[in-house]
Design a protein around this motif. Structure first.
Motif, PDB file in Angstrom:
ATOM      1  N   UNK A  44      43.450  38.628  34.943  1.00 21.44           N
ATOM      2  CA  UNK A  44      43.936  37.194  34.657  1.00 21.44           C
ATOM      3  C   UNK A  44      43.824  36.586  36.027  1.00 21.44           C
ATOM      4  N   UNK A  45      43.537  35.505  36.248  1.00 17.41           N
ATOM      5  CA  UNK A  45      43.356  34.861  37.479  1.00 17.41           C
ATOM      6  C   UNK A  45      44.795  34.571  38.053  1.00 17.41           C
ATOM      7  N   UNK A  46      45.190  34.638  39.154  1.00 17.44           N
ATOM      8  CA  UNK A  46      46.347  34.382  39.785  1.00 17.44           C
ATOM      9  C   UNK A  46      46.147  32.923  40.165  1.00 17.44           C
ATOM     10  N   UNK A  47      46.981  31.929  39.564  1.00 10.10           N
ATOM     11  CA  UNK A  47      46.683  30.629  39.936  1.00 10.10           C
ATOM     12  C   UNK A  47      47.343  30.187  41.355  1.00 10.10           C
ATOM     13  N   UNK A 331      47.828  43.091  39.871  1.00  5.98           N
ATOM     14  CA  UNK A 331      47.644  41.760  39.696  1.00  5.98           C
ATOM     15  C   UNK A 331      49.019  41.185  39.392  1.00  5.98           C
ATOM     16  N   UNK A 332      50.072  41.870  38.622  1.00  5.84           N
ATOM     17  CA  UNK A 332      51.322  41.051  38.393  1.00  5.84           C
ATOM     18  C   UNK A 332      52.053  41.108  39.523  1.00  5.84           C
ATOM     19  N   UNK A 333      52.077  41.772  40.473  1.00 11.55           N
ATOM     20  CA  UNK A 333      52.763  41.954  41.583  1.00 11.55           C
ATOM     21  C   UNK A 333      52.239  40.928  42.476  1.00 11.55           C
ATOM     22  N   UNK A 416      41.393  43.068  43.965  1.00  9.84           N
ATOM     23  CA  UNK A 416      42.026  42.218  45.347  1.00  9.84           C
ATOM     24  C   UNK A 416      40.993  41.096  45.355  1.00  9.84           C
ATOM     25  N   UNK A 417      39.865  41.259  44.678  1.00  9.18           N
ATOM     26  CA  UNK A 417      38.935  40.048  44.752  1.00  9.18           C
ATOM     27  C   UNK A 417      39.055  39.183  43.605  1.00  9.18           C
ATOM     28  N   UNK A 418      38.942  39.833  42.340  1.00  9.50           N
ATOM     29  CA  UNK A 418      39.037  39.304  41.196  1.00  9.50           C
ATOM     30  C   UNK A 418      40.470  38.510  40.791  1.00  9.50           C
ATOM     31  N   UNK A 419      41.605  38.645  41.399  1.00 11.08           N
ATOM     32  CA  UNK A 419      42.845  37.556  41.259  1.00 11.08           C
ATOM     33  C   UNK A 419      42.465  36.579  41.591  1.00 11.08           C
ATOM     34  N   UNK A 420      41.548  36.096  42.579  1.00 10.76           N
ATOM     35  CA  UNK A 420      41.183  34.614  42.822  1.00 10.76           C
ATOM     36  C   UNK A 420      40.395  34.070  41.848  1.00 10.76           C
ATOM     37  N   UNK A 421      39.646  34.563  41.194  1.00  9.10           N
ATOM     38  CA  UNK A 421      38.748  34.010  40.395  1.00  9.10           C
ATOM     39  C   UNK A 421      38.983  34.245  38.841  1.00  9.10           C
ATOM     40  N   UNK A 422      39.678  35.473  38.567  1.00  8.23           N
ATOM     41  CA  UNK A 422      40.033  35.834  37.297  1.00  8.23           C
ATOM     42  C   UNK A 422      38.886  36.386  36.735  1.00  8.23           C
ATOM     43  N   UNK A 423      38.562  37.214  35.722  1.00  8.27           N
ATOM     44  CA  UNK A 423      37.715  37.949  35.045  1.00  8.27           C
ATOM     45  C   UNK A 423      38.163  38.392  33.705  1.00  8.27           C
ATOM     46  N   UNK A 424      38.365  37.246  32.868  1.00  7.96           N
ATOM     47  CA  UNK A 424      38.831  37.540  31.544  1.00  7.96           C
ATOM     48  C   UNK A 424      37.750  38.025  30.532  1.00  7.96           C
ATOM     49  N   UNK A 425      37.529  39.122  30.720  1.00 12.17           N
ATOM     50  CA  UNK A 425      36.362  39.850  29.796  1.00 12.17           C
ATOM     51  C   UNK A 425      37.276  40.140  28.412  1.00 12.17           C
ATOM     52  N   UNK A 426      36.418  40.065  27.424  1.00 16.94           N
ATOM     53  CA  UNK A 426      36.916  40.511  26.072  1.00 16.94           C
ATOM     54  C   UNK A 426      37.881  41.723  26.155  1.00 16.94           C
ATOM     55  N   UNK A 427      38.958  41.502  25.669  1.00 18.34           N
ATOM     56  CA  UNK A 427      40.055  42.501  25.649  1.00 18.34           C
ATOM     57  C   UNK A 427      39.889  43.692  24.694  1.00 18.34           C
ATOM     58  N   UNK A 428      39.886  44.956  25.410  1.00 16.61           N
ATOM     59  CA  UNK A 428      39.588  46.173  24.343  1.00 16.61           C
ATOM     60  C   UNK A 428      40.884  47.190  24.295  1.00 16.61           C
ATOM     61  N   UNK A 456      43.274  45.828  27.290  1.00 20.20           N
ATOM     62  CA  UNK A 456      43.152  45.896  28.600  1.00 20.20           C
ATOM     63  C   UNK A 456      43.800  44.550  29.479  1.00 20.20           C
ATOM     64  N   UNK A 457      44.260  43.619  28.291  1.00 19.05           N
ATOM     65  CA  UNK A 457      44.998  42.219  28.854  1.00 19.05           C
ATOM     66  C   UNK A 457      46.243  42.540  28.822  1.00 19.05           C
ATOM     67  N   UNK A 458      46.785  43.748  28.615  1.00 21.83           N
ATOM     68  CA  UNK A 458      48.120  44.030  28.544  1.00 21.83           C
ATOM     69  C   UNK A 458      48.901  43.673  27.134  1.00 21.83           C
TER      70      UNK A 458
END
Ligand code: CA
Length: 657
Positions: A44-47, A331-333, A416-428, A456-458
């Protein structure tokens, strides 16, 4: 004289700064400034994450790992400098610990990477080469410094504080000068590691602050652009942190960043961390950050040396021990610190520290000893006899690395890269949440038909489960006494675990008086000087609290302590309670069970001196729902000598076959 020296080194520093700037032109920045595509990792993107937010990795043990034969690979399966792989995944800072002299008198390394300043230079050069800044972490010790130990370097032992100050200043200055001469891009320097009320062998703040001041002075001189950080651990102890921060202000320590360790399974909630750090940032106008964090991608140990967390460890487990669970934790930290006032970054602890071999403890141990790639070698025994001397061995965080046992990067590294952009793929579904049951030995085990799949999205989804257990195995649990069992099963194609604790369920509320008088009625029938719930661990049977009585005058002790037990199912019960005390003279003491106001059973107790607890057991109490049941103890003492005293603790009402 000293002032002149300072001017000279300041000039030298600016000249060196200029040469570093020139050298930077040759540096290729491997940190991607766009999203890594094609990852299966849910992020999930860190805004509103600032571009210069520190996404750091402590990689202190890399050189010792490589010397031990460890190879690191990139995401294409090719062998590649691990620092490049880190940079390509979004890491922009490398942290390295520095010990003064982590070697014994024969030159054998203490382990933990044998991280002296020469190692820091080598790591710093490689970090700089791939466009990452270096965070230098001075422990001001010859080995691990943390809340449990802050041992003075061998060479500084016995120094008075004035001499030690000078030594620390010179050591910091000279070490940083080596980094500067090697053109390492130093972005931040720590004055001490997890300095919870101790540093460099000093345990009073008046001395600690003088040493910190000297460290800071040296940093400002050699790297005037770098941030100066202080670092503490255990943010769950809020008042400790506010005390550290106020002491730093009181002594006017020259620093920029107040940093905290945050291991989510030990260190309280993220909300607590955030409110604590933002309070410090606001009050003292400082930057704040998480200096160490980590999480497990597997519960299994891979190097034959036990881990801090993993399968079977009893810790707060917010996420499953999976690659995705590790990424979600990080990501959450990051999200928490990014939205904390003054928050500038998060550093992951030792994501590159993996097993040095795969076949046996013996194979690995030989490498840990020779290259210092375990947490401690036997050679550290002389310097650190009580910890390293007893428990030396391998890596305790190999299951929290970002590389698997073969050195292949885990998908979670891309967080570390994806927090900037988000990568909200289908949760499984990623893992099955553990089930914990507590069952009375005389009750019934009811296994759940559904369990929670952790997505995967917790998020969680309830799905059917099939448990692998026979009727005779369940029967054995009823007759096996107080014990814990594990049952496995399958849900959605994944392994499920149910932990069953067979217990003697205690129907008494607040049985050990830890919550004061809650549930209990204390009735004085005499004229006692003292009669209350006392908080004194040494006088308790279990826990910290118990009923206390004392009376100086003869024949003044008389009281009852009782509890009405509600919601009891019909059945047969046993009841017990314990007492100890002294100077009681003639006594009349008994435990009792009252049903509908009538005493139906009693059991006598005696007073036998300090620490000699007497326990009264009443069995075969028949109870039918609808009746009123009260259990308790009656105490009457004539007293002698210094006055009658005693303690009452641990009332148990258990069902009985
Ligand atoms: Ca291990």
């Amino acid at each position: 004289m000293r002032k002149l020296k300072r001017i000279i080194s300041a000039t030298l520093a600016s000249m060196l700064a200029l040469s570093t700037f020139t050298a930077c032109k040759d540096v290729v920045n491997y940190i991607p400034n766009e999203k890594i595509e094609g990852s299966s990792l849910y992020v999930k993107k860190v805004e509103d994450l600032p571009d210069d937010f520190i996404l750091g990795m402590d990689a202190s043990s890399v050189i010792a790992e490589e010397q031990s034969g460890v190879k690191y690979y990139n995401f294409n399966g090719e062998e590649q400098d691990v620092f490049r792989t880190l940079a390509e995944s979004g890491v922009n800072y490398i942290r390295v610990r520095v010990w003064n002299d982590p070697y014994d008198e024969n030159g054998n390394g203490y382990g933990g990477g044998n991280n002296d300043v020469e190692k820091a230079v080598e790591i710093g050069k490689r970090a700089t080469k791939y466009g990452m800044k270096l965070l230098v972490n001075f422990h001001y010790s010859d080995f691990w410094a943390d809340p449990a130990k802050q041992m003075v370097p061998k060479a500084w032992k016995g120094m008075d504080i004035e001499t030690k100050k000078q030594a620390l200043y010179e050591y910091t200055r000279d070490s940083l000068t080596k980094l500067k001469e090697a053109k390492v891009d130093v972005g931040m320097v720590q004055i001490g590691n997890e300095t919870n009320g101790a540093m460099c062998g000093e345990t009073i703040w008046f001395n600690i602050q003088q040493l910190m001041q000297e460290g800071s002075r040296a940093i400002r001189e050699i790297f005037p652009e770098a941030l100066v950080a202080v670092h503490f651990a255990n943010p769950e102890k809020v008042t400790n942190y506010t005390s550290y921060a106020s002491k730093l202000a009181y002594y006017n320590i020259d620093y920029d960043v107040f940093a905290s360790s945050y291991y989510p399974y030990w260190h309280g909630t993220r909300e607590n961390l955030s409110s604590l750090l933002s309070g410090i940032a606001t009050t003292y106008n400082k930057k704040v950050m998480v200096m160490e964090t980590s999480y497990a991608y597997t519960g299994e140990d891979t190097d034959f040396s036990g881990n801090t967390i993993g399968d079977g460890s009893v810790v707060t487990k917010e996420y499953p021990y999976t690659v995705q669970g590790q990424a979600n934790s990080v990501r959450n930290v990051i999200d928490t610190v990014a939205h904390t006032t003054g928050g500038i970054g998060v550093v992951y602890w030792e994501g590159t520290w993996i097993t040095v071999g795969t076949s046996s403890w013996e194979e690995n141990s030989a490498k840990w000893e020779k290259y210092g790639s375990g947490w401690a070698s036997s050679y550290a025994s002389g310097y650190d006899p009580n910890d390293a001397g007893k428990y030396y061995g391998g890596c305790a965080v190999d299951n929290q690395a970002f590389f698997d046992a073969e050195g292949k990067p885990l998908e979670s590294l891309k967080v570390f890269n994806l927090v900037k952009y988000g990568n909200e793929v289908e949760p499984k579904a990623d893992a099955i949440e553990d089930v914990n049951l507590t069952v009375d030995l005389n009750g019934t085990i009811v296994l759940p038909e559904k369990v929670n799949a952790i997505m995967t999205d917790d998020s969680k989804q309830s799905i059917p489960v099939e448990w692998k257990v026979t009727e005779s195995e369940l029967q054995a649990m009823y007759t096996g006494g107080v014990k814990k069992y594990e049952i496995t099963g399958t849900a959605g194609g994944m392994a499920a675990h149910c932990y069953i604790s067979m217990v003697e369920y205690n129907f008494i509320t607040n049985y050990s008086f830890e919550e004061g008088e809650t549930g209990w009625t204390l009735t004085s029938l005499g004229n006692m000087n003292e009669f209350y719930i006392e908080d004194k661990v040494t006088d308790s049977l279990t826990g910290n609290k118990h009923v206390h009585f004392w009376s100086a005058a003869t024949s003044s002790v008389e009281f009852t302590v009782e509890q009405q037990v509600n919601g009891l199912p019909s059945g047969k019960y046993k009841y017990s309670i314990s007492i100890m005390g002294g100077d009681c003279g003639e006594t009349d003491i008994y435990s009792f069970v009252k049903i509908d106001g009538e005493i139906v059973k009693t059991q006598a107790l005696s007073i036998n001196g300090y620490g000699n607890w007497d326990t009264a057991l009443i069995s075969d109490v028949e109870y039918t729902e609808g009746q009123t049941i009260v259990v308790g103890i009656y105490v009457k003492c004539s007293g002698s000598g210094n006055g009658a005293w005693g303690k009452i603790d641990d009332a148990l009402l258990n069902s009985q076959k």
